[in-house]
Design a protein around this motif. Structure first.
Motif, PDB file in Angstrom:
ATOM      1  N   HIS A  21      25.561  -1.927 -11.149  1.00 22.56           N
ATOM      2  CA  HIS A  21      25.432  -0.562 -11.656  1.00 22.56           C
ATOM      3  C   HIS A  21      25.668   0.450 -10.530  1.00 22.56           C
ATOM      4  CE1 HIS A  21      23.586   2.894 -13.683  1.00 22.56           C
ATOM      5  NE2 HIS A  21      22.952   3.084 -12.531  1.00 22.56           N
ATOM      6  N   LEU A  22      25.064   0.195  -9.361  1.00 21.30           N
ATOM      7  CA  LEU A  22      25.205   1.135  -8.248  1.00 21.30           C
ATOM      8  C   LEU A  22      26.670   1.270  -7.841  1.00 21.30           C
ATOM      9  CD1 LEU A  22      23.738   2.987  -6.164  1.00 21.30           C
ATOM     10  CD2 LEU A  22      23.886   1.074  -4.588  1.00 21.30           C
ATOM     11  N   ILE A  42      21.801   9.927  -8.355  1.00 20.35           N
ATOM     12  CA  ILE A  42      21.462   8.497  -8.377  1.00 20.35           C
ATOM     13  C   ILE A  42      19.997   8.366  -7.975  1.00 20.35           C
ATOM     14  CG2 ILE A  42      21.929   6.232  -7.314  1.00 20.35           C
ATOM     15  CD1 ILE A  42      24.877   7.099  -7.102  1.00 20.35           C
ATOM     16  N   ARG A  43      19.244   7.597  -8.774  1.00 19.12           N
ATOM     17  CA  ARG A  43      17.809   7.468  -8.507  1.00 19.12           C
ATOM     18  C   ARG A  43      17.502   6.130  -7.816  1.00 19.12           C
ATOM     19  NH1 ARG A  43      14.779  10.325 -13.587  1.00 19.12           N
ATOM     20  NH2 ARG A  43      15.217   8.477 -14.817  1.00 19.12           N
ATOM     21  N   VAL A  44      16.324   6.065  -7.235  1.00 15.70           N
ATOM     22  CA  VAL A  44      15.935   4.871  -6.464  1.00 15.70           C
ATOM     23  C   VAL A  44      16.053   3.604  -7.315  1.00 15.70           C
ATOM     24  CG1 VAL A  44      13.932   3.732  -5.406  1.00 15.70           C
ATOM     25  CG2 VAL A  44      14.489   6.086  -4.784  1.00 15.70           C
ATOM     26  N   GLY A  45      15.639   3.693  -8.579  1.00 11.49           N
ATOM     27  CA  GLY A  45      15.703   2.513  -9.455  1.00 11.49           C
ATOM     28  C   GLY A  45      17.122   1.970  -9.557  1.00 11.49           C
ATOM     29  N   GLU A  46      18.103   2.867  -9.490  1.00 16.47           N
ATOM     30  CA  GLU A  46      19.505   2.442  -9.627  1.00 16.47           C
ATOM     31  C   GLU A  46      20.002   1.684  -8.398  1.00 16.47           C
ATOM     32  OE1 GLU A  46      22.098   5.452 -11.903  1.00 16.47           O
ATOM     33  OE2 GLU A  46      20.493   6.665 -11.063  1.00 16.47           O
ATOM     34  N   LEU A  47      19.347   1.953  -7.266  1.00 15.33           N
ATOM     35  CA  LEU A  47      19.735   1.234  -6.034  1.00 15.33           C
ATOM     36  C   LEU A  47      19.476  -0.261  -6.185  1.00 15.33           C
ATOM     37  CD1 LEU A  47      18.262   3.174  -2.970  1.00 15.33           C
ATOM     38  CD2 LEU A  47      20.582   3.217  -3.855  1.00 15.33           C
ATOM     39  N   SER A 100       0.822  -1.220   0.000  1.00 17.25           N
ATOM     40  CA  SER A 100       0.000   0.000   0.000  1.00 17.25           C
ATOM     41  C   SER A 100       0.852   1.265   0.000  1.00 17.25           C
ATOM     42  CB  SER A 100      -0.948   0.012   1.205  1.00 17.25           C
ATOM     43  OG  SER A 100      -0.199   0.105   2.394  1.00 17.25           O
ATOM     44  N   LEU A 101       2.157   1.086  -0.132  1.00 16.78           N
ATOM     45  CA  LEU A 101       3.062   2.243  -0.222  1.00 16.78           C
ATOM     46  C   LEU A 101       3.992   2.026  -1.408  1.00 16.78           C
ATOM     47  CD1 LEU A 101       4.569   4.798   0.880  1.00 16.78           C
ATOM     48  CD2 LEU A 101       5.910   3.237   2.315  1.00 16.78           C
ATOM     49  N   PHE A 102       4.006   2.990  -2.323  1.00 10.37           N
ATOM     50  CA  PHE A 102       4.869   2.865  -3.496  1.00 10.37           C
ATOM     51  C   PHE A 102       5.845   4.041  -3.558  1.00 10.37           C
ATOM     52  CE2 PHE A 102       0.949   0.667  -5.336  1.00 10.37           C
ATOM     53  CZ  PHE A 102       1.384  -0.566  -4.872  1.00 10.37           C
ATOM     54  N   LEU A 103       7.073   3.695  -3.870  1.00  4.34           N
ATOM     55  CA  LEU A 103       8.148   4.688  -3.951  1.00  4.34           C
ATOM     56  C   LEU A 103       8.611   4.748  -5.405  1.00  4.34           C
ATOM     57  CD1 LEU A 103      10.464   6.418  -2.738  1.00  4.34           C
ATOM     58  CD2 LEU A 103      11.621   4.288  -2.132  1.00  4.34           C
ATOM     59  N   SER A 104       8.645   5.936  -5.941  1.00  3.82           N
ATOM     60  CA  SER A 104       8.991   6.074  -7.361  1.00  3.82           C
ATOM     61  C   SER A 104      10.420   5.629  -7.646  1.00  3.82           C
ATOM     62  CB  SER A 104       8.837   7.524  -7.793  1.00  3.82           C
ATOM     63  OG  SER A 104       9.264   7.653  -9.122  1.00  3.82           O
ATOM     64  N   ASP A 105      10.584   4.847  -8.704  1.00  5.85           N
ATOM     65  CA  ASP A 105      11.943   4.465  -9.109  1.00  5.85           C
ATOM     66  C   ASP A 105      12.728   5.677  -9.625  1.00  5.85           C
ATOM     67  OD1 ASP A 105      10.422   4.717 -11.399  1.00  5.85           O
ATOM     68  OD2 ASP A 105      11.117   2.876 -12.351  1.00  5.85           O
ATOM     69  N   HIS A 106      12.022   6.759  -9.944  1.00  4.04           N
ATOM     70  CA  HIS A 106      12.700   7.973 -10.428  1.00  4.04           C
ATOM     71  C   HIS A 106      12.968   9.001  -9.319  1.00  4.04           C
ATOM     72  CE1 HIS A 106      11.711   7.579 -14.999  1.00  4.04           C
ATOM     73  NE2 HIS A 106      12.272   6.502 -14.489  1.00  4.04           N
ATOM     74  N   ALA A 107      12.576   8.686  -8.108  1.00  3.48           N
ATOM     75  CA  ALA A 107      12.886   9.609  -7.008  1.00  3.48           C
ATOM     76  C   ALA A 107      14.402   9.593  -6.802  1.00  3.48           C
ATOM     77  CB  ALA A 107      12.171   9.169  -5.738  1.00  3.48           C
ATOM     78  N   HIS A 108      14.947  10.689  -6.358  1.00  4.09           N
ATOM     79  CA  HIS A 108      16.406  10.768  -6.188  1.00  4.09           C
ATOM     80  C   HIS A 108      16.813  10.393  -4.766  1.00  4.09           C
ATOM     81  CE1 HIS A 108      17.871  12.416 -10.060  1.00  4.09           C
ATOM     82  NE2 HIS A 108      16.565  12.486 -10.211  1.00  4.09           N
ATOM     83  N   VAL A 109      18.030   9.831  -4.688  1.00  4.81           N
ATOM     84  CA  VAL A 109      18.492   9.279  -3.412  1.00  4.81           C
ATOM     85  C   VAL A 109      19.451  10.252  -2.720  1.00  4.81           C
ATOM     86  CG1 VAL A 109      19.695   7.332  -2.318  1.00  4.81           C
ATOM     87  CG2 VAL A 109      18.279   6.948  -4.350  1.00  4.81           C
ATOM     88  N   ILE A 110      19.249  10.423  -1.429  1.00  3.14           N
ATOM     89  CA  ILE A 110      20.154  11.247  -0.618  1.00  3.14           C
ATOM     90  C   ILE A 110      21.222  10.339  -0.021  1.00  3.14           C
ATOM     91  CG2 ILE A 110      20.322  12.732   1.439  1.00  3.14           C
ATOM     92  CD1 ILE A 110      17.458  13.632   0.866  1.00  3.14           C
ATOM     93  N   PHE A 111      22.463  10.760  -0.163  1.00  4.83           N
ATOM     94  CA  PHE A 111      23.607  10.009   0.376  1.00  4.83           C
ATOM     95  C   PHE A 111      24.258  10.826   1.499  1.00  4.83           C
ATOM     96  CE2 PHE A 111      22.929   8.057  -3.715  1.00  4.83           C
ATOM     97  CZ  PHE A 111      23.210   6.710  -3.469  1.00  4.83           C
ATOM     98  N   PRO A 112      25.113  10.183   2.308  1.00  5.11           N
ATOM     99  CA  PRO A 112      25.731  10.923   3.430  1.00  5.11           C
ATOM    100  C   PRO A 112      26.564  12.119   2.960  1.00  5.11           C
ATOM    101  CG  PRO A 112      26.248   8.566   3.560  1.00  5.11           C
ATOM    102  CD  PRO A 112      25.453   8.762   2.317  1.00  5.11           C
ATOM    103  N   GLU A 124      26.462  -0.340   2.197  1.00  6.58           N
ATOM    104  CA  GLU A 124      25.380   0.132   3.073  1.00  6.58           C
ATOM    105  C   GLU A 124      24.067   0.290   2.288  1.00  6.58           C
ATOM    106  OE1 GLU A 124      26.279   3.949   4.885  1.00  6.58           O
ATOM    107  OE2 GLU A 124      24.185   4.193   5.541  1.00  6.58           O
ATOM    108  N   TYR A 125      24.139   0.949   1.137  1.00  7.52           N
ATOM    109  CA  TYR A 125      22.915   1.252   0.389  1.00  7.52           C
ATOM    110  C   TYR A 125      22.318   0.006  -0.280  1.00  7.52           C
ATOM    111  CZ  TYR A 125      22.540   6.187   1.357  1.00  7.52           C
ATOM    112  OH  TYR A 125      22.324   7.377   2.002  1.00  7.52           O
ATOM    113  N   LEU A 126      23.177  -0.963  -0.598  1.00  7.39           N
ATOM    114  CA  LEU A 126      22.613  -2.201  -1.168  1.00  7.39           C
ATOM    115  C   LEU A 126      21.825  -2.957  -0.098  1.00  7.39           C
ATOM    116  CD1 LEU A 126      25.466  -3.261  -3.592  1.00  7.39           C
ATOM    117  CD2 LEU A 126      23.139  -2.529  -4.188  1.00  7.39           C
ATOM    118  N   GLY A 127      22.243  -2.776   1.141  1.00  9.82           N
ATOM    119  CA  GLY A 127      21.469  -3.349   2.257  1.00  9.82           C
ATOM    120  C   GLY A 127      20.083  -2.717   2.315  1.00  9.82           C
ATOM    121  N   TYR A 128      20.040  -1.396   2.186  1.00 13.54           N
ATOM    122  CA  TYR A 128      18.734  -0.724   2.194  1.00 13.54           C
ATOM    123  C   TYR A 128      17.908  -1.165   0.982  1.00 13.54           C
ATOM    124  CZ  TYR A 128      21.250   2.594   5.234  1.00 13.54           C
ATOM    125  OH  TYR A 128      21.991   3.168   6.223  1.00 13.54           O
ATOM    126  N   ALA A 129      18.613  -1.289  -0.156  1.00 14.73           N
ATOM    127  CA  ALA A 129      17.900  -1.592  -1.408  1.00 14.73           C
ATOM    128  C   ALA A 129      17.120  -2.892  -1.292  1.00 14.73           C
ATOM    129  CB  ALA A 129      18.895  -1.670  -2.568  1.00 14.73           C
TER     130      ALA A 129
END
Ligand code: IMP
Length: 424
Positions: A156-157, A146-151, A96-108, A189-194
């Motif tokens: 590639h990431l 880097i966009r969410v889809g790339e995670l 019931s929650l969708f996150l756009s693959d085109h949203a941009h990712v914030i990194f440290p 770290e981010y592949l863990g989140y992905a």
């Protein structure tokens, strides 16, 4: 099927969440289209409070699908933290929650860049420190974003981060950073989140188009306020996204023609967090009283908010930009007990009286407010449920706000609870 947008007409924190909540059963899908974890709202479910900053307020409603659109910037740990905290409270958002693959990712490195830029005295914006601006800079600059889809594509990431991180380190070094970043550690770290984010990721414009075709009702939750809009706000003291309804098309993929109702949310006074001009600011004991009574402390950063009189010049400007059909007046109860209230109806700018809003911060800084006084009321109004329950002073104040803004108030809020509301 028509869409509705709930948008703040001041500098944010207008209590938009309460309006989304009140609209309750009138929508199937709630969409966020701008900003990131710089917004903040508290939602209460079964007596338990959840602090959300990235997920839309509507996320807690049963049978509602939530969408984080492509225009949002996402810090994955924050996303997961909010999803987990709701899951602990019995609200499972998978499906019931969708996150756009085109949203941009914030990194440290985005947060570090912001920290360094904000730690000097020059050029300070007073941001929330969530990496919002640097992430949007990368989006518009294209090369390092880097966009969410790339995670969700591990090789590639890793390649992307190998390219991006050395550049970021050079930039951070030039800004005086002592701590630099390691591409492969960030990738791990981010592949863990992905792994955990993957089930939520969708082509959200397509999902929204299909939903519209299926007759679903959409509500768009604008983050921040219209005066913080990157194009029309008090630049440069703004956020980095389009917080006006104009951001909907770009930030969600839903064309403007589907948005049929625009609700402009207005606080009965004004608040602002961070730097920037604020002509009606009350930097005095009354301001402190309003701050305490209105609990005007940032949800995200805890910073005391600056408070002041309602600025009708500013709200008329943002209502026009937003295309607002109506306004809702929030936190009216906070003004009870103030004997004389003021409404800003014009400015004096370099000896000339103007009635338009100069969105250029350097001009606005020089504007002196021209006030009209309205006598206040002393009664507690938190139990009022219809307009006729309000004392004459409160009615006069509301009427005058409507007249000055040129829009009818459809809702008046007299307290934080859902029931503390007057539907006009
Ligand atoms: P940023 O969005 O963190 O880059 O901050 C830019 C400006 O917008 C700062 O003045 C922040 O205090 C303000 N701001 C960002 N988000 C909000 C919000 O949700 N409410 C009020 N002010 C905000």
């Amino acid at each position: 099927m028509p869409g509705t947008c709930v948008v703040g007409l001041q500098w944010g924190d207008e209590a938009k969440g309460k309006i989304v909540d009140l609209l309750g059963d009138n929508f199937d899908i709630v969409v966020r289209y701008n900003g990131g974890a710089n917004a903040g709202h508290t939602v209460v479910v079964n007596g338990r409070a959840f602090k959300l900053s990235l997920l839309p307020t509507g996320v807690i409603r049963p049978n509602v699908t939530s969408v984080i659109g492509n225009g949002v910037v996402v810090y994955p740990p924050r996303f997961l933290e909010e999803v987990d905290s709701l899951a602990k409270g019995g609200i499972n958002l998978t499906g019931s929650l969708f996150l756009s693959d085109h949203a941009h990712v914030i990194f440290p490195y985005h947060m570090e860049e912001e920290r360094l830029l904000e730690s000097g005295t020059e050029g300070k914006i007073g941001t929330t420190g969530r990496g919002i601006g640097p992430c949007y800079q990368d989006k518009v600059g294209r090369r390092f974003a880097i966009r969410v889809g790339e995670l969700c594509r591990p090789d590639h990431l890793r390649e992307r981060l190998k390219f991006v991180v050395p550049f970021k380190n050079k930039l951070l070094g030039a800004l005086g950073a002592t701590k630099l970043f390691d591409a492969s550690a960030i990738a791990d770290e981010y592949l863990g989140y992905a792994e955990r984010i993957r089930p939520f990721v969708r082509d959200t414009p397509r999902f929204l188009h299909e939903s519209l075709a299926a007759g679903k009702r959409l509500i768009f939750e604008a983050a921040q306020g219209s005066l913080l809009d990157v194009d029309h706000g008090t630049f440069p003291f703004v956020t980095s996204s389009s917080s006006l309804p104009s951001g909907i098309w770009g930030g969600s993929g839903v064309p403007a023609k589907f948005v049929k109702r625009i609700i402009g949310v207005v606080k009965a006074y004004t608040s602002r967090v961070g730097q920037g001009p604020f002509p009606t600011e009350l930097d005095n004991e009354l301001g402190e009283r309003i701050r305490q009574k209105g609990r005007e402390f940032g949800t995200v950063t805890g910073r005391p908010r600056r408070v002041g009189w309602l600025d009708a010049v500013a709200v008329r400007y943002t209502a026009a930009l937003a295309g607002a059909d109506e306004i809702t007046v929030m936190l009216l109860d906070v003004l009870s007990g103030v004997p004389e209230l003021k409404l800003c109806t014009a400015y004096e700018l370099d000896g000339e009286r103007i009635t338009h809003f100069p969105s250029d911060a350097y001009l606005l800084e020089r504007c002196k407010p021209v006030y009209e006084s309205v006598s206040g009321w002393s009664e507690d109004i938190t139990a009022a449920r219809k307009l006729s329950d309000l004392p004459p002073g409160a009615r006069r104040y509301l009427d005058r706000v409507s007249e000055l803004v040129g829009l009818k108030a459809s809702v008046v809020s007299v307290g934080p609870d859902r029931e503390q509301t007057i539907m006009v």
